[in-house]
Design a protein around this motif. Structure first.
Motif, PDB file in Angstrom:
ATOM      1  N   GLU A   1       0.830  -1.205   0.000  1.00  0.00           N
ATOM      2  CA  GLU A   1       0.000   0.000   0.000  1.00  0.00           C
ATOM      3  C   GLU A   1       0.865   1.257   0.000  1.00  0.00           C
ATOM      4  O   GLU A   1       0.626   2.193  -0.773  1.00  0.00           O
ATOM      5  CB  GLU A   1      -0.904  -0.031   1.226  1.00  0.00           C
ATOM      6  N   ASP A   2       1.872   1.282   0.863  1.00  0.00           N
ATOM      7  CA  ASP A   2       2.771   2.441   0.928  1.00  0.00           C
ATOM      8  C   ASP A   2       3.483   2.657  -0.406  1.00  0.00           C
ATOM      9  O   ASP A   2       3.559   3.783  -0.921  1.00  0.00           O
ATOM     10  CB  ASP A   2       3.826   2.232   2.014  1.00  0.00           C
ATOM     11  N   LEU A   3       4.027   1.588  -0.967  1.00  0.00           N
ATOM     12  CA  LEU A   3       4.818   1.703  -2.196  1.00  0.00           C
ATOM     13  C   LEU A   3       3.954   2.115  -3.382  1.00  0.00           C
ATOM     14  O   LEU A   3       4.409   2.869  -4.252  1.00  0.00           O
ATOM     15  CB  LEU A   3       5.526   0.376  -2.469  1.00  0.00           C
ATOM     16  N   ALA A   4       2.722   1.661  -3.421  1.00  0.00           N
ATOM     17  CA  ALA A   4       1.815   2.075  -4.498  1.00  0.00           C
ATOM     18  C   ALA A   4       1.560   3.581  -4.437  1.00  0.00           C
ATOM     19  O   ALA A   4       1.487   4.252  -5.482  1.00  0.00           O
ATOM     20  CB  ALA A   4       0.504   1.297  -4.409  1.00  0.00           C
ATOM     21  N   GLN A   5       1.425   4.123  -3.234  1.00  0.00           N
ATOM     22  CA  GLN A   5       1.244   5.568  -3.102  1.00  0.00           C
ATOM     23  C   GLN A   5       2.440   6.321  -3.672  1.00  0.00           C
ATOM     24  O   GLN A   5       2.281   7.344  -4.354  1.00  0.00           O
ATOM     25  CB  GLN A   5       1.069   5.936  -1.623  1.00  0.00           C
TER      26      GLN A   5
ATOM     27  N   HIS B   1       6.433   9.020   4.573  1.00  0.00           N
ATOM     28  CA  HIS B   1       5.269   9.124   5.453  1.00  0.00           C
ATOM     29  C   HIS B   1       5.660   9.746   6.786  1.00  0.00           C
ATOM     30  O   HIS B   1       6.746   9.479   7.317  1.00  0.00           O
ATOM     31  CB  HIS B   1       4.662   7.739   5.710  1.00  0.00           C
ATOM     32  N   ASP B   2       4.761  10.566   7.313  1.00  0.00           N
ATOM     33  CA  ASP B   2       4.971  11.138   8.640  1.00  0.00           C
ATOM     34  C   ASP B   2       5.089  10.045   9.700  1.00  0.00           C
ATOM     35  O   ASP B   2       4.467   8.980   9.587  1.00  0.00           O
ATOM     36  CB  ASP B   2       3.789  12.035   9.041  1.00  0.00           C
TER      37      ASP B   2
ATOM     38  N   ARG C   1      -2.920  10.118   3.925  1.00  0.00           N
ATOM     39  CA  ARG C   1      -3.385  11.177   3.032  1.00  0.00           C
ATOM     40  C   ARG C   1      -2.198  11.942   2.447  1.00  0.00           C
ATOM     41  O   ARG C   1      -1.270  12.306   3.178  1.00  0.00           O
ATOM     42  CB  ARG C   1      -4.309  12.155   3.766  1.00  0.00           C
ATOM     43  N   ALA C   2      -2.260  12.203   1.146  1.00  0.00           N
ATOM     44  CA  ALA C   2      -1.206  12.993   0.499  1.00  0.00           C
ATOM     45  C   ALA C   2      -1.279  14.438   0.983  1.00  0.00           C
ATOM     46  O   ALA C   2      -2.360  15.026   1.063  1.00  0.00           O
ATOM     47  CB  ALA C   2      -1.354  12.930  -1.013  1.00  0.00           C
TER      48      ALA C   2
ATOM     49  N   ALA D   1       3.319  16.741  -1.532  1.00  0.00           N
ATOM     50  CA  ALA D   1       3.383  15.587  -2.438  1.00  0.00           C
ATOM     51  C   ALA D   1       2.960  15.983  -3.843  1.00  0.00           C
ATOM     52  O   ALA D   1       3.605  15.607  -4.832  1.00  0.00           O
ATOM     53  CB  ALA D   1       2.499  14.458  -1.905  1.00  0.00           C
ATOM     54  N   ALA D   2       1.895  16.739  -3.950  1.00  0.00           N
ATOM     55  CA  ALA D   2       1.435  17.186  -5.270  1.00  0.00           C
ATOM     56  C   ALA D   2       2.451  18.120  -5.909  1.00  0.00           C
ATOM     57  O   ALA D   2       2.715  18.038  -7.118  1.00  0.00           O
ATOM     58  CB  ALA D   2       0.076  17.877  -5.137  1.00  0.00           C
ATOM     59  N   ALA D   3       3.034  19.020  -5.110  1.00  0.00           N
ATOM     60  CA  ALA D   3       4.034  19.940  -5.650  1.00  0.00           C
ATOM     61  C   ALA D   3       5.248  19.182  -6.180  1.00  0.00           C
ATOM     62  O   ALA D   3       5.766  19.486  -7.263  1.00  0.00           O
ATOM     63  CB  ALA D   3       4.457  20.936  -4.569  1.00  0.00           C
TER      64      ALA D   3
END
Length: 419
Positions: A41-45, A308-309, A332-333, A337-339
């Motif tokens: 799950e983490d790696l897919a993000q 991740h925090d 949650r991103a 992350a978007a930047a």
């Protein structure tokens, strides 16, 4: 007879962009009960952000709880994580000896208490670490998504409890780098063998890990330009030129200490720790940091710290460690992350081709004076002033300033004295 056309210039190497993987659930304590589903799950993000690699860390006490015992099951966990990252489309750098992670030091018990062994100077301790690296290399050598093997994360953080001289550091690094290469012997060509250090290497007057060791040992130079080093962000402001160009400066400073003018430099850790970088400024900081670093010739890539925090249910971390992720502890991103994803996409769509820096600022850094090149130092401030005025200065050590061949190889045509 017609003159043959000049050969086309070689394309610039593809820049790599990745993240240091900090598991969302349980942080690195998750190795005690490794869960493949959580890792997937983490790696897919991370892959969904357009990143191409991760840097991963197991814990030294779990891998090698006794000097003569390397746990096969722990090695298998690490290999499995590398495979899971590959399935997500991510390449992997593996750090071997942890060592130090996010303000905590992880020592096996055989190095502590009345068993104490100096991890940098005790021959048996050095050989035990070398054997761990050989073992990891052999286990990982056939993995198609492996970037390479690094000795460990910021091993120079351990010097406070393990006194060492620069000469002993050189022996330690040479021994472990050779062991890592031996472990990867027979693997497909191209794997990296590296080491890393926090930035006291560059700025600490009497720090026993030296700039020369970082810039000349291993297959490339890694830099970890943190905005809290020398209180940089508080000293100059979170969106100051000194902060937004810090990673770029770290690359150029590292290049000055290299013997090989073509040696790549990897910005292997940089991040936006609160309160040094307020959350409202983090996206702008990330964009500028990556774009400015991408303007350096010879850059291998940028790897963000971290994925991740740290969950606030875990105790005793410095405040800044809880907020460094691209994703919060619920998955949650965050805006950063978007930047970062948008910046990477733009750089991939239009890859930079930085020109050599024709002007260089001369660094006269006598023994015991490295701090002049760190935040607050006279050299640092002169370089940053020139950069803010629109120049793109390289860094040249004073001892190389009269070496015409060296300057030509770097494309330097003008020297500026820093005094």
């Amino acid at each position: 007879m017609r003159t043959p056309p000049a050969p086309a210039p070689s394309p610039a190497p593809l820049l790599r962009f990745g993240v240091n993987y900090t598991p969302r659930r349980g942080w690195f304590h998750s190795w005690h009960d490794f869960d493949e589903g959580h890792a997937r799950e983490d790696l897919a993000q991370l892959a969904a952000l357009g990143l191409d690699h991760v840097r991963v860390f197991h814990l030294w006490p779990l891998l090698q709880p006794n000097r003569a015992l390397i746990r096969a099951s722990a090695v298998d966990q690490l290999v499995r994580l590398v495979d899971l990252a590959g399935e997500a489309g991510l390449d992997v750098l593996v750090d071997g000896v942890q060592g130090h992670l996010s303000s905590f030091d992880f020592y096996p018990e055989w190095t502590r208490s009345w068993h104490h062994r100096n991890v940098f100077t005790d021959p048996d301790a050095i050989e035990a670490q070398a054997q761990l690296l050989r073992t990891l290399g052999r286990a990982l050598a056939d993995r198609p998504h492996l970037i390479g093997l690094q000795l460990g994360n910021e091993l120079n953080n351990l010097v406070e409890h393990n006194p060492v001289t620069p000469g002993q550091v050189d022996h330690y690094l040479d021994t472990l780098l050779a062991a890592a290469r031996d472990g990867l012997r027979g693997a497909a060509p191209g794997h990296l063998v590296t080491h890393s250090a926090f930035d006291a290497v560059w700025y600490g007057d009497d720090h026993p890990f030296t700039p020369e060791a970082s810039a000349r040992k291993g297959d490339l130079t890694t830099v970890h330009p943190w905005v809290f080093s020398g209180d940089c962000a508080r000293r100059y402001g979170p969106l100051s030129p000194q902060v937004l160009h810090l990673a770029e400066y770290g690359v150029e400073l590292a290049k000055a200490y290299a013997v090989d003018v073509d040696r790549p430099v990897w910005v292997q850790e940089t991040g936006a720790p609160e309160p040094h970088i307020p959350a409202a400024d983090a996206a702008q900081f990330a964009r500028a940091t990556v774009l400015n670093a991408a303007g350096c010739a010879g850059l291998w890539g940028v790897t963000w710290w971290c994925s991740h925090d740290v969950d606030r249910s875990l105790a005793d971390y410095p405040e800044l460690e809880y907020t460094l992720g691209l994703f919060d502890s619920s998955g949650r991103a965050k805006p950063i992350a978007a930047a970062l994803a948008d910046t990477i996409a733009a750089l991939r769509a239009e890859p930079p081709s930085p020109e050599p820096r024709a002007t260089a600022l001369v660094l006269d850094c006598a023994p015991g004076t490295r701090s002049v090149s760190g935040p607050g130092g006279a050299y640092f401030e002169t370089w940053m002033r020139l950069r803010a005025e629109g120049a793109r200065p390289a860094v040249v050590l004073a001892e190389r300033a009269d070496d015409a061949g060296y300057l030509a190889a770097r494309g330097i045509t003008e020297l500026v004295e820093s005094g």
